[in-house]
Scaffold this motif. Structure first.
Motif, mmCIF file in Angstrom:
data_model
loop_
_atom_site.group_PDB
_atom_site.id
_atom_site.type_symbol
_atom_site.label_atom_id
_atom_site.label_comp_id
_atom_site.label_asym_id
_atom_site.label_seq_id
_atom_site.Cartn_x
_atom_site.Cartn_y
_atom_site.Cartn_z
ATOM 1 N N GLY A 71 11.771 -18.221 -9.106
ATOM 2 C CA GLY A 71 12.830 -17.222 -8.963
ATOM 3 C C GLY A 71 13.202 -16.956 -7.515
ATOM 4 O O GLY A 71 14.375 -17.071 -7.128
ATOM 5 N N LEU A 79 7.590 -15.671 -17.158
ATOM 6 C CA LEU A 79 7.578 -14.858 -15.948
ATOM 7 C C LEU A 79 6.694 -15.479 -14.869
ATOM 8 O O LEU A 79 6.989 -15.375 -13.678
ATOM 9 C CB LEU A 79 7.117 -13.432 -16.274
ATOM 10 N N VAL A 114 10.366 -9.608 -10.855
ATOM 11 C CA VAL A 114 9.608 -10.362 -11.860
ATOM 12 C C VAL A 114 8.270 -9.661 -12.129
ATOM 13 O O VAL A 114 7.860 -9.493 -13.280
ATOM 14 C CB VAL A 114 9.391 -11.822 -11.412
ATOM 15 N N SER A 153 5.740 -6.708 -20.324
ATOM 16 C CA SER A 153 5.796 -7.940 -21.120
ATOM 17 C C SER A 153 5.664 -7.666 -22.618
ATOM 18 O O SER A 153 6.359 -8.283 -23.429
ATOM 19 C CB SER A 153 4.698 -8.894 -20.667
ATOM 20 N N THR A 172 13.729 -10.461 -5.987
ATOM 21 C CA THR A 172 13.442 -11.223 -7.204
ATOM 22 C C THR A 172 11.937 -11.232 -7.494
ATOM 23 O O THR A 172 11.514 -11.021 -8.632
ATOM 24 C CB THR A 172 13.933 -12.678 -7.043
ATOM 25 N N LEU A 199 8.867 -17.963 -13.324
ATOM 26 C CA LEU A 199 9.921 -17.279 -12.575
ATOM 27 C C LEU A 199 9.402 -16.667 -11.284
ATOM 28 O O LEU A 199 10.114 -16.596 -10.284
ATOM 29 C CB LEU A 199 10.538 -16.177 -13.432
ATOM 30 N N LEU A 200 8.148 -16.226 -11.329
ATOM 31 C CA LEU A 200 7.602 -15.564 -10.141
ATOM 32 C C LEU A 200 7.600 -16.532 -8.963
ATOM 33 O O LEU A 200 7.761 -16.134 -7.816
ATOM 34 C CB LEU A 200 6.182 -15.078 -10.412
#
Lengths: 533, 266
Positions: free
Chosen positions: A423, A416, A391, A398, A387, A419-420
């Motif tokens: 995630g 993101l 990401v 992007s 993951t 999420l980084l």
């Protein structure tokens, strides 16, 4: 004497092989090698895909070297591509254009080379994931994992140097980023870039230097490591999935000669066919569109090839303005932190087998693979890593995500960024739960068998569903796995408990506190007993 | 009897093979001519933009369609900027590409199906340019016979950072974007450079001379007419689409094949 006499062969092949054998004693090696057994599973072929892509790269690359000029001398393009006629460019760019437009089969070769390169790294990546999630890196194969990791890094380096050779606008901008990253290194950065580029970027040396790396040094090292990697595969024998008749002491499959070798040979052509098909139908790296490198223009949507994408993504996700002036230097944390994160990530990949071996304290040899669900902590760590990487990878595109999904660039970046961090945590938790749930299901299956869908009414009016026991073979798959328990914290011979031991015990608990034990034969017998009453 | 008449009718009434060729040629010439006439109307605005009748017509159209945002005298309102001095080129671009009349507030006024005929667009342009002088719609000769390779170089230096080297478009901040340049009429490319719509900078004749604009147009036209010699372009998006293609189709098909190979043996 007598052996020679009995070995007398007739016919040309027989005589020739005899001639060779008498001088090299090679037959022993061939026999030994040929008797090696390879198990058959699709996921065991991924490494082979990487190997074959490498062969394709070697062949098509040799062709390209005949015509490519690794020089940054300025020439005026006079080839047949109209929109670049009369434009000044480096000899490298001009010769790449000539390969593409004025050499028969040249464009096809370029595209084969480039597609195969992308496939090479992708196949290595998938192969690594397979090895990781099945625990194939455990003793005695930790070293081979390290060698494989080096191959992965070398493959990326090969890709990047190759991508930079044509000296077109896209690759020049890639090098510009490398230049910027090296420049960010405190104190020595500027000196290193001057050394690398032979002066101020872009200089007139870099293509020649990258060429030496790309066609001489890196491939040579790569080849050595590939040979080592394969030798270890032979020495260790191949791993296999658990199943009836498969133990830690045998390998079930086909001997290399003749079955496996024939299959592998055929498979090479299949891989070659897929690459050739892609290369003939789909454009890759149209340098003629990008034009020659010139430090002023940059194209929208400038990205590296996919395998460098995670590094590009890290640079895109780091918040801006992280710079401090200290000791008369500008410390560009917005570049140094991403570099650091990438290095730590790669180091973690490299070191994982050793870390896991230390945490589990497991010193046994493992030739049977784990089903991913049976190592919940490892599988969850892997999912978190994937993951994290994904990401970063997505972040490299992007801008394209923004235009194509009609969202704002800032929105994409901020999402993101979150999420980084979140995630991997979510991926870890979810994967671990899923693994445990699957193990629980396996356990019930092994104990009670599967539901038959047959409902029976008992004399007392109660309804039950009849369960059917699995047969021995199917049950074997569900019950034969290692049951790792958390390490006990025991004082060492000197009667002390050190900090290292404490850390190890804590990590071990974190690894194994949630676990489902496999069904034991006694447990199963007991269950059968009960269900008969 | 009937047979005979019909046969003679066919012989006398139907035209010979040569006649059909002449007819086709005539037809082609007529449509071709009409096409040339038509396309030059849109490009050179053969309508006289300074004629009072046209301006009057434009003023009516403006009052009905544009004044709510741009004001009755095009002086501008809270909903739209002043159009004094934007010139006929800006109107021809904005209306001719369907951006105006604007429909919804957003990061950027989007392209929509064109809402006015060529004459109406010219009338609107005539009206706005009658208010104050400004950049005017280019003539057909300003759009033709550019130098492709010079245009390519100028495009890479001046336009590629927003529009991508292949004109595949690119993202700007806050949801704005530089659009794909495929399928844009030459006259609109010229006007875009001349007037700099929204977030695009103005490239006046000192930045890019009229000849250089012509070159850029020629380059874009060349790219559009000549698809990639390497095969499918994957949207000309570069390594991102190549990487996706490799993972999904390349590696995807190879994994499928590995499954197939090993399944055979079992």
């Amino acid at each position: 004497m007598s052996t020679v006499a009995t070995n007398q062969q007739t016919g040309f092949v027989g005589k020739a092989s005899n001639y060779l054998d008498e001088r090299t004693s090679i037959s022993g090696a061939v026999k030994e090698f040929g008797r090696k057994i390879f198990p058959d599973h699709w996921s065991f072929l991924l490494g082979e895909v990487a190997l074959y892509s490498f062969v394709i790269i070697l062949l098509s690359g040799s062709f390209l070297t005949f015509f490519f000029q690794a020089s940054m001398d300025v020439v005026t393009y006079t080839g047949s591509y109209v929109p670049l006629k009369g434009i000044e460019m480096s000899a490298a760019m001009s010769s790449t254009l000539d390969i593409s437009f004025d050499l028969r089969g040249g464009l096809l070769m370029r595209q084969i080379h480039h597609w195969a390169a992308l496939l090479f790294v992708a196949a290595i990546g998938l192969h690594m994931l397979r090895v990781f999630f099945t625990g194939a890196f455990r003793k005695p194969r930790e070293l081979n994992w390290s060698i494989g990791f080096v191959l992965f890094v070398l493959a990326m380096a090969e890709g990047f140097t190759g991508y930079s050779l044509p000296d077109d606008l896209l690759s020049g901008n890639g090098l510009r980023i490398i230049d910027g990253m090296v420049n960010a290194v405190p104190v020595v950065g500027t000196w290193i870039t001057f050394l690398l580029f032979g002066g101020e970027f872009p200089g007139s040396d870099i293509v020649g230097r990258l060429y030496t790396l790309h066609i001489l040094l890196l491939p040579a090292i790569l080849l050595i490591f590939i040979v080592l990697h394969l030798m270890f595969v032979i020495i260790h024998k191949h791993t296999q999935y658990p199943g009836p008749g498969k133990t830690e002491n045998n390998v079930v499959g086909f001997p290399i000669l003749p079955v496996y070798a024939a299959k592998a040979g055929g498979f090479f052509f299949i891989v070659f066919g897929v690459v050739a098909l892609m290369a003939s139908l789909v454009t890759i790296n149209p340098i003629w569109v990008y034009g020659p490198y010139d430090p002023s223009p940059v194209s929208a949507g400038t990205q590296p090839d996919w395998y460098i994408g995670f590094a590009d993504g890290a640079l895109r996700l780091i918040p801006p303005h992280l710079e401090t002036v200290w000791l008369g230097y500008v410390w560009s944390w917005n570049i140094l932190i991403p570099i650091l994160i990438l290095l730590v990530f790669l180091a973690a990949v490299f070191a994982y087998p050793f870390i896991e071996a230390w945490v589990t304290g497991d010193k046994r040899e493992h030739h049977l693979l784990d089903r991913p669900r049976n190592a919940p902590a490892r599988t969850a760590i892997g999912a978190a890593g994937v993951t994290f990487y994904a990401v970063l990878w997505a972040a490299a595109s992007s801008d394209i995500i923004a235009t194509h999904f009609k969202v704002t660039m800032e929105g994409v970046i901020n999402t993101l960024q979150i999420l980084l961090i979140l995630g991997p945590i979510i991926a870890f938790a979810v994967t671990k739960r899923v693994c445990l749930a699957l193990q629980k299901k396996d356990r019930t299956m092994a104990l009670h068998g599967f539901e038959t869908g047959r409902i029976v009414r008992m004399p007392g009016g109660e309804y039950i569903e009849v369960h059917q026991q699995l047969d021995e073979y199917d049950r074997w798959k569900l019950v034969s796995f290692n049951d790792n328990a958390p390490l006990m914290l025991r004082p060492n011979p000197k009667g002390k408990i050190t900090g290292g031991m404490r850390a190890r015990a804590r990590l071990s608990r974190w690894f194994f506190e949630d676990r489902i034990a496999p069904v034991t034969p006694t447990e199963h017998a007991l269950e059968l007993e009960q269900s008969h009453h | 009897m009937r047979n005979k008449t019909s046969r003679s009718a066919r012989r006398s009434g139907r035209r010979g093979p040569l006649a059909s060729i002449v007819l086709i040629a005539l037809g082609l010439a007529a449509t071709g001519g009409a096409y040339v006439a038509f396309s030059s109307v849109s490009a050179t605005a053969s309508i006289d933009l300074s004629s009072p009748a046209v301006i009057d017509e434009g003023s009516k159209l403006f009052a009905a369609n544009c004044a709510t945002c741009h004001g009755m005298q095009a002086q501008g309102t809270a909903n739209g900027p002043s159009l004094i001095g934007v010139g006929s080129a800006a109107v021809d671009f904005q209306v001719g590409t369907g951006r105006m009349p604007m429909q919804a507030q957003g990061p950027q006024a989007l392209k929509k199906p064109v809402q006015f005929t060529a004459e109406q667009t010219s009338a609107l342009a005539a009206y706005v340019s009658s208010l104050a002088p400004g950049p005017s719609i280019p003539t057909q000769t300003q759009l033709e016979n550019g130098n492709v390779s010079n245009g390519g170089e100028l495009f890479r230096i001046n336009c590629a950072m927003c529009h991508n080297v292949a004109g595949a478009g690119g993202a700007l901040t806050e949801g704005k974007f530089a659009p794909v340049l495929k399928g844009v009429a030459a006259v609109h490319v010229y006007e875009a450079m001349l007037t700099g719509p929204q977030n695009m900078p103005v490239f006046n004749d000192l930045n890019l001379t009229p000849d250089e604009k012509k070159d850029i147009i020629a380059y874009l036209a060349y790219n559009e007419a000549n698809p990639s010699p390497g095969g499918l372009e994957l949207g000309s998006l570069g390594p991102v689409s190549e990487g996706l293609f490799l993972w999904i189709f390349g590696l995807g098909s190879i994994v499928a094949l590995t499954v197939w190979i090993t399944a055979k043996s079992n």
